[in-house]
Design a protein around this motif. Structure first.
Motif, PDB file in Angstrom:
ATOM      1  N   SER A 176     -64.680 -67.576  -7.261  1.00 39.63           N
ATOM      2  CA  SER A 176     -65.898 -66.830  -7.582  1.00 39.63           C
ATOM      3  C   SER A 176     -65.526 -65.558  -8.324  1.00 39.63           C
ATOM      4  CB  SER A 176     -66.702 -66.511  -6.313  1.00 39.63           C
ATOM      5  OG  SER A 176     -65.989 -65.582  -5.527  1.00 39.63           O
ATOM      6  N   GLY A 177     -66.529 -64.903  -8.864  1.00 37.16           N
ATOM      7  CA  GLY A 177     -66.301 -63.660  -9.584  1.00 37.16           C
ATOM      8  C   GLY A 177     -66.473 -63.831 -11.074  1.00 37.16           C
ATOM      9  N   GLU A 178     -66.280 -62.744 -11.789  1.00 37.17           N
ATOM     10  CA  GLU A 178     -66.547 -62.741 -13.219  1.00 37.17           C
ATOM     11  C   GLU A 178     -65.489 -61.893 -13.921  1.00 37.17           C
ATOM     12  OE1 GLU A 178     -70.726 -62.019 -15.296  1.00 37.17           O
ATOM     13  OE2 GLU A 178     -69.722 -60.123 -14.889  1.00 37.17           O
ATOM     14  N   VAL A 179     -65.077 -62.344 -15.087  1.00 37.99           N
ATOM     15  CA  VAL A 179     -64.164 -61.531 -15.899  1.00 37.99           C
ATOM     16  C   VAL A 179     -64.705 -61.491 -17.325  1.00 37.99           C
ATOM     17  CG1 VAL A 179     -61.821 -61.193 -16.760  1.00 37.99           C
ATOM     18  CG2 VAL A 179     -62.166 -62.255 -14.518  1.00 37.99           C
ATOM     19  N   LEU A 180     -64.996 -60.286 -17.806  1.00 40.48           N
ATOM     20  CA  LEU A 180     -65.420 -60.144 -19.196  1.00 40.48           C
ATOM     21  C   LEU A 180     -64.262 -59.545 -19.982  1.00 40.48           C
ATOM     22  CD1 LEU A 180     -69.056 -58.730 -18.849  1.00 40.48           C
ATOM     23  CD2 LEU A 180     -68.344 -61.083 -19.326  1.00 40.48           C
ATOM     24  N   PHE A 181     -63.958 -60.174 -21.128  1.00 39.02           N
ATOM     25  CA  PHE A 181     -62.911 -59.659 -22.017  1.00 39.02           C
ATOM     26  C   PHE A 181     -63.562 -59.450 -23.368  1.00 39.02           C
ATOM     27  CE2 PHE A 181     -59.228 -60.869 -24.919  1.00 39.02           C
ATOM     28  CZ  PHE A 181     -58.642 -59.618 -24.850  1.00 39.02           C
ATOM     29  N   GLU A 182     -63.659 -58.223 -23.791  1.00 40.04           N
ATOM     30  CA  GLU A 182     -64.354 -57.927 -25.044  1.00 40.04           C
ATOM     31  C   GLU A 182     -65.759 -58.538 -25.041  1.00 40.04           C
ATOM     32  OE1 GLU A 182     -62.429 -55.944 -27.260  1.00 40.04           O
ATOM     33  OE2 GLU A 182     -60.966 -57.315 -28.166  1.00 40.04           O
ATOM     34  N   GLU A 183     -66.447 -58.343 -23.947  1.00 41.52           N
ATOM     35  CA  GLU A 183     -67.846 -58.798 -23.789  1.00 41.52           C
ATOM     36  C   GLU A 183     -67.974 -60.318 -23.677  1.00 41.52           C
ATOM     37  OE1 GLU A 183     -69.641 -56.127 -23.350  1.00 41.52           O
ATOM     38  OE2 GLU A 183     -68.007 -54.906 -24.152  1.00 41.52           O
ATOM     39  N   ARG A 184     -66.847 -61.052 -23.673  1.00 41.55           N
ATOM     40  CA  ARG A 184     -66.957 -62.508 -23.554  1.00 41.55           C
ATOM     41  C   ARG A 184     -66.550 -62.943 -22.157  1.00 41.55           C
ATOM     42  NH1 ARG A 184     -64.387 -65.713 -28.511  1.00 41.55           N
ATOM     43  NH2 ARG A 184     -65.380 -67.402 -27.343  1.00 41.55           N
ATOM     44  N   ASP A 185     -67.072 -64.091 -21.738  1.00 39.37           N
ATOM     45  CA  ASP A 185     -66.730 -64.655 -20.430  1.00 39.37           C
ATOM     46  C   ASP A 185     -65.327 -65.248 -20.508  1.00 39.37           C
ATOM     47  OD1 ASP A 185     -66.493 -65.986 -18.072  1.00 39.37           O
ATOM     48  OD2 ASP A 185     -68.202 -67.331 -18.381  1.00 39.37           O
ATOM     49  N   LEU A 186     -64.359 -64.485 -20.062  1.00 42.53           N
ATOM     50  CA  LEU A 186     -62.954 -64.898 -20.198  1.00 42.53           C
ATOM     51  C   LEU A 186     -62.687 -66.222 -19.489  1.00 42.53           C
ATOM     52  CD1 LEU A 186     -60.081 -63.853 -21.230  1.00 42.53           C
ATOM     53  CD2 LEU A 186     -59.693 -63.225 -18.866  1.00 42.53           C
ATOM     54  N   LEU A 187     -63.293 -66.385 -18.322  1.00 38.85           N
ATOM     55  CA  LEU A 187     -62.984 -67.562 -17.508  1.00 38.85           C
ATOM     56  C   LEU A 187     -63.484 -68.863 -18.137  1.00 38.85           C
ATOM     57  CD1 LEU A 187     -63.738 -66.033 -13.992  1.00 38.85           C
ATOM     58  CD2 LEU A 187     -61.537 -66.205 -15.173  1.00 38.85           C
ATOM     59  N   ALA A 188     -64.385 -68.742 -19.124  1.00 41.11           N
ATOM     60  CA  ALA A 188     -64.897 -69.942 -19.793  1.00 41.11           C
ATOM     61  C   ALA A 188     -63.978 -70.364 -20.938  1.00 41.11           C
ATOM     62  CB  ALA A 188     -66.302 -69.686 -20.318  1.00 41.11           C
ATOM     63  N   LEU A 189     -62.996 -69.530 -21.271  1.00 36.75           N
ATOM     64  CA  LEU A 189     -62.109 -69.833 -22.406  1.00 36.75           C
ATOM     65  C   LEU A 189     -60.869 -70.575 -21.937  1.00 36.75           C
ATOM     66  CD1 LEU A 189     -62.153 -66.402 -24.309  1.00 36.75           C
ATOM     67  CD2 LEU A 189     -63.631 -68.392 -24.692  1.00 36.75           C
ATOM     68  N   SER A 190     -60.344 -71.437 -22.813  1.00 39.25           N
ATOM     69  CA  SER A 190     -59.087 -72.124 -22.502  1.00 39.25           C
ATOM     70  C   SER A 190     -57.927 -71.139 -22.599  1.00 39.25           C
ATOM     71  CB  SER A 190     -58.870 -73.273 -23.493  1.00 39.25           C
ATOM     72  OG  SER A 190     -58.617 -72.748 -24.781  1.00 39.25           O
ATOM     73  N   VAL A 191     -56.784 -71.573 -22.125  1.00 36.62           N
ATOM     74  CA  VAL A 191     -55.583 -70.735 -22.173  1.00 36.62           C
ATOM     75  C   VAL A 191     -55.337 -70.234 -23.593  1.00 36.62           C
ATOM     76  CG1 VAL A 191     -53.087 -70.692 -21.798  1.00 36.62           C
ATOM     77  CG2 VAL A 191     -54.561 -71.996 -20.253  1.00 36.62           C
ATOM     78  N   GLU A 192     -55.374 -71.174 -24.559  1.00 37.37           N
ATOM     79  CA  GLU A 192     -55.023 -70.780 -25.922  1.00 37.37           C
ATOM     80  C   GLU A 192     -56.116 -69.931 -26.579  1.00 37.37           C
ATOM     81  OE1 GLU A 192     -55.149 -73.896 -24.757  1.00 37.37           O
ATOM     82  OE2 GLU A 192     -55.926 -75.322 -26.226  1.00 37.37           O
ATOM     83  N   GLU A 193     -57.378 -70.180 -26.197  1.00 37.95           N
ATOM     84  CA  GLU A 193     -58.443 -69.341 -26.752  1.00 37.95           C
ATOM     85  C   GLU A 193     -58.292 -67.896 -26.281  1.00 37.95           C
ATOM     86  OE1 GLU A 193     -62.027 -72.664 -27.159  1.00 37.95           O
ATOM     87  OE2 GLU A 193     -61.699 -71.636 -25.251  1.00 37.95           O
ATOM     88  N   ARG A 194     -57.924 -67.718 -25.029  1.00 41.11           N
ATOM     89  CA  ARG A 194     -57.706 -66.362 -24.522  1.00 41.11           C
ATOM     90  C   ARG A 194     -56.598 -65.676 -25.322  1.00 41.11           C
ATOM     91  NH1 ARG A 194     -58.290 -67.165 -17.914  1.00 41.11           N
ATOM     92  NH2 ARG A 194     -59.710 -68.923 -18.113  1.00 41.11           N
ATOM     93  N   ALA A 195     -55.539 -66.433 -25.565  1.00 43.94           N
ATOM     94  CA  ALA A 195     -54.411 -65.870 -26.306  1.00 43.94           C
ATOM     95  C   ALA A 195     -54.834 -65.498 -27.727  1.00 43.94           C
ATOM     96  CB  ALA A 195     -53.267 -66.875 -26.342  1.00 43.94           C
ATOM     97  N   ARG A 196     -55.571 -66.398 -28.374  1.00 39.42           N
ATOM     98  CA  ARG A 196     -55.976 -66.143 -29.760  1.00 39.42           C
ATOM     99  C   ARG A 196     -56.931 -64.970 -29.844  1.00 39.42           C
ATOM    100  NH1 ARG A 196     -57.235 -72.524 -30.785  1.00 39.42           N
ATOM    101  NH2 ARG A 196     -55.070 -73.222 -30.668  1.00 39.42           N
ATOM    102  N   GLU A 197     -57.732 -64.760 -28.781  1.00 40.41           N
ATOM    103  CA  GLU A 197     -58.650 -63.613 -28.750  1.00 40.41           C
ATOM    104  C   GLU A 197     -57.914 -62.305 -28.490  1.00 40.41           C
ATOM    105  OE1 GLU A 197     -61.937 -63.507 -29.476  1.00 40.41           O
ATOM    106  OE2 GLU A 197     -61.598 -65.583 -30.104  1.00 40.41           O
ATOM    107  N   GLY A 198     -56.616 -62.406 -28.180  1.00 41.27           N
ATOM    108  CA  GLY A 198     -55.840 -61.182 -28.045  1.00 41.27           C
ATOM    109  C   GLY A 198     -55.426 -60.829 -26.633  1.00 41.27           C
ATOM    110  N   LEU A 199     -55.385 -61.828 -25.743  1.00 39.04           N
ATOM    111  CA  LEU A 199     -54.852 -61.583 -24.402  1.00 39.04           C
ATOM    112  C   LEU A 199     -53.410 -62.069 -24.361  1.00 39.04           C
ATOM    113  CD1 LEU A 199     -55.698 -60.889 -21.310  1.00 39.04           C
ATOM    114  CD2 LEU A 199     -55.538 -63.360 -21.062  1.00 39.04           C
TER     115      LEU A 199
END
Lengths: 258, 481
Positions: A70-93
């Protein structure tokens, strides 16, 4: 930039047929993490062994070994937990690994060329030419004191402990992430390497990026001066403060505080 | 890793790009095999009497043989009377000038990445293009002839170089060798012949591209390479076939003779149609490849990248007769879906101080079965012989199999034989690490698999390395450095 609200995550409880990991029982490790990180900030997360520090880093990066319950993580206003591993990386994590894995036969050059291309594509930038890429690797390798020749070696293969950690910061420099989560980047480093790595990270600090440092010891914080220090225990942040909190922890130990 | 299976399946579900059929008028002979068919094939090829006699001897011997069943393969019963043993594009067998070649044939090879027009040819590679049972075109023949190198189709060789063919054909793989070698010796239709005279280095790579096109046919080509004393040649072989629901038989023989101080490098990128995901269709690739290092300090190196075929049964081998001769075998065999491969090598050490090296990298995915079979035999007169074997298996998924069947047979105490073997599953931590840097799951798998196979892929000549990497879906390998 990063907003974590009441994050719970567990490990284990894997399906049958994926044997070899865990005992099948689900175990909660993160029990309600709340954290706000703004652009330009450096946060240090400290805490005793088994408190959930590395799990937090893994969950942010999307390691499928952990399950967010449970819980929520926003990264640059986006729902981080909905992104795949590589999408998170490409977005700059970016995750600086505590134990960087060796990948035989895959050269650093091929690996980094692919990774940089993905990051640049996400930023809407053109792919670097071979010579631009080479110039960039030279510059970034120098930043962490790695010989440029390491670019033709296999990823982490035969690297010393110190080289592996320097290689993580080299990759961070190549990918210019918005948010870097560095998981015990100081462990296994001697004093000189610690300084090189610390200064390298500090050189990468900018107004528009942020760094989360996970560490046992405050000595890394002599080189990378944090804006905030948090103490993680039992899967929760139990105490937050400024730079002086880290010094207090060193003097009194976690037992005196947690 | 929860989504790892999905990644692998996506990675491996790639369509077979070479599965098209060329619409061309094809001459075929009646289905089935008997002495009249053997005579008919020989007549079609306008062969001399001695060649027909050899074919008939092979055919008669074949009748006495049994289908081999010792391999770790489940082979459906093959009806050898239900195969067409000769098929040729009806535009005539061989073309001296490009103008005479059917444009449809040229387009076919173009589409396969093998341009045959002089101005478009791959620089530094001479090609013999074989479609079904006949050689369509051999490039750069004149340039090679200036150095005394013969590079032509087997049909031309039988006609133009009877002495060489009578001396060497069947000298390394006699028709009595095995069931499929006997069948090949009886019905082989075309293939390549390559002769490098004494002291000559081939100035370019020589290659044969085999294409099956016609339905219901088998392909039985025969390749013979003779490297005289002190010569050198690097030879490449590639192959593809249309996508069909029925199985097609490919039973080839490759023979290599290496004289003193000569060196032959033989590279294969085997990409026959592997069948669909349910295991329907695909080529049965039953091939005998062997080289004889006859002279002192001669060298023969086999490199193979095997990705295609429904079933592969193939053991490129070296007979190390000359003192100090060297044999090498580098192999990547990848099986996916329901493919089966039983492949490896034999290193037969006969001469003193002979050396051999075996590096085998198996990659199994889906429900495939992948076996390495190796024999290292050191004879009583091979004092000081050495062998090193390294045999690795990589499993992608949990429904595939990897098997290793090494045999070592040493008759001399001074020999040194080493064998190393590993079996591993694809490492989830490696994939996560690469994905954390922005690579897709598919690219991460390709990179890790490419790294695993690198030691073998590096052995291939540049053009083939590129194709092989593409075949292993290594879109990233080799892009830099």
């Amino acid at each position: 930039m990063l907003s974590i609200k009441d994050l719970h995550a567990s490990v284990g409880g894997r399906e049958a047929g994926e044997a070899g990991r865990g005992d099948g029982a689900e175990r909660e490790i993160l029990r309600g993490i709340n954290l706000e990180v703004r652009a330009g900030e450096v946060h240090a997360i400290m805490g005793p062994n088994g408190s959930g520090k590395s799990t937090l880093a893994s969950v942010l990066a999307g390691n499928p070994r952990f399950k967010v319950t449970s819980g929520e993580v926003l990264f640059e206003e986006r729902d981080l937990l909905a992104l795949s591993v590589e999408e998170r990386a490409r977005e700059g994590l970016f995750l600086g690994f505590q134990y960087p894995v060796e990948i035989p036969g895959v050269t650093m050059a091929n690996f980094m060329k692919a990774a940089v291309a993905e990051r640049r594509k996400a930023l809407g930038l053109q792919t670097l030419t071979a010579s631009e890429f080479l110039a960039m690797t030279r510059e970034k390798a120098a930043l962490v004191g790695l010989a440029p020749a390491m670019i033709s070696r296999a990823v982490n293969e035969g690297f010393s402990g110190g080289e592996k950690k320097k290689n993580e910061i080299f990759q961070m420099a190549m990918l210019a992430p918005r948010l870097a989560v560095l998981d015990e980047t100081d462990s296994g480093l001697d004093i000189d390497a610690l300084r090189v790595v610390g200064e390298g990270v500090t050189a990468l600090r900018r107004k528009d990026n942020a760094i989360v440092l996970i560490t046992h010891y405050q000595r890394l914080l002599d080189y990378i001066v944090p804006d905030y220090v948090h103490v993680l225990a039992g899967g929760r942040i139990v105490l937050s403060g400024g730079r002086d909190l880290a010094l207090r922890l060193e003097a009194e130990g976690y037992d005196g505080i947690v | 890793m929860a989504d790892q299976k999905e990644i692998l399946e996506k990675r491996l579900a790639g369509d077979y790009e070479w599965g098209f059929v060329t619409d061309i008028d094809t001459e075929t002979i009646p289905r089935g095999l008997n002495e009249d068919i053997v005579r008919l094939i020989s007549a079609k090829k306008e062969e001399p009497e001695w060649m027909l006699e050899r074919r008939l001897a092979a055919y008669r011997h074949w009748l006495t043989m049994e289908v081999p069943t010792w391999a770790h393969l489940k082979i459906p019963e093959i009806d050898f009377q239900d195969i067409i043993y000769y098929a040729a594009p009806r535009t005539g067998p061989k073309h001296a000038s490009m103008d005479e070649v059917d444009p449809e044939l040229l387009r076919t090879f173009d589409k396969l990445g093998i341009p045959l027009e002089e101005q478009m040819m791959l620089a530094g590679v001479a090609v013999d293009a074989v479609m079904d049972s006949v050689s369509v075109k051999t490039t750069f023949q004149a340039e090679l002839a200036e150095r005394g190198i013969v590079f032509c189709s087997m049909s031309e060789a039988v006609r133009d170089y009877p002495d060489l063919i009578q001396k060497h054909l069947g000298s390394v793989v006699p028709h009595t060798d095995n069931f499929y070698a006997a069948l090949n010796a009886a019905v082989f239709s075309d293939g390549s012949f390559c002769y490098i005279p004494r002291g000559v280095r081939a100035p370019m790579e020589l290659s044969t591209y085999f294409r099956i096109n016609a339905a219901g046919t088998g392909q039985f080509e025969r390749t013979l390479i003779v490297a005289e004393e002190g010569s050198y040649v690097s030879y490449l072989e590639g192959c593809t076939a249309p996508q069909r629901d029925e199985n097609q038989l490919h039973a080839a023989v490759v023979e290599i003779v290496v004289e003193a101080e000569a060196e032959v490098k033989y590279s294969t990128v085997q990409n026959w149609y592997p069948g669909d995901r349910e295991g329907r269709g695909g080529v049965f690739n039953f091939v005998t490849k062997r080289g004889l290092c006859r002279g002192a300090r001669s060298r023969l190196s086999w490199t193979q990248v095997e990705t295609g075929s429904a079933i592969t049964w193939k053991y490129p081998s070296c007979v190390l007769m000359g003192e100090g001769s060297v044999g090498e075998f580098y192999s990547v065999a990848m099986t996916a879906n329901k493919q089966q491969a039983d492949t490896g090598t034999k290193m037969i050490h006969l001469g003193a101080a002979t050396r051999s090296r075996i590096v085998s990298k198996g990659i199994s995915a889906g429900e495939s079965q992948n076996s390495f079979r190796g024999l290292v035999r050191v004879g009583a007169r091979a004092a000081g012989a050495r062998n090193f074997s390294q045999c690795d298996s990589l499993l992608l998924g949990d429904r595939c199999g990897a098997h290793t069947f090494p045999t070592v047979d040493v008759s001399v105490p001074s020999a040194v034989v080493e064998h190393e073997a590993t079996t591993s599953k694809i490492n989830e931590d490696q994939l996560f690490y690469l994905q954390q840097r922005g690579l897709s799951g598919e690219d991460a798998v390709a990179l890790v698999v490419g790294g695993y196979a690198r030691e073998v892929l590096e052995r291939l000549p540049m053009e083939f390395a590129v194709e092989a990497q593409k075949l292993l879906a290594l879109s990233l390998e080799g892009a830099v450095g």
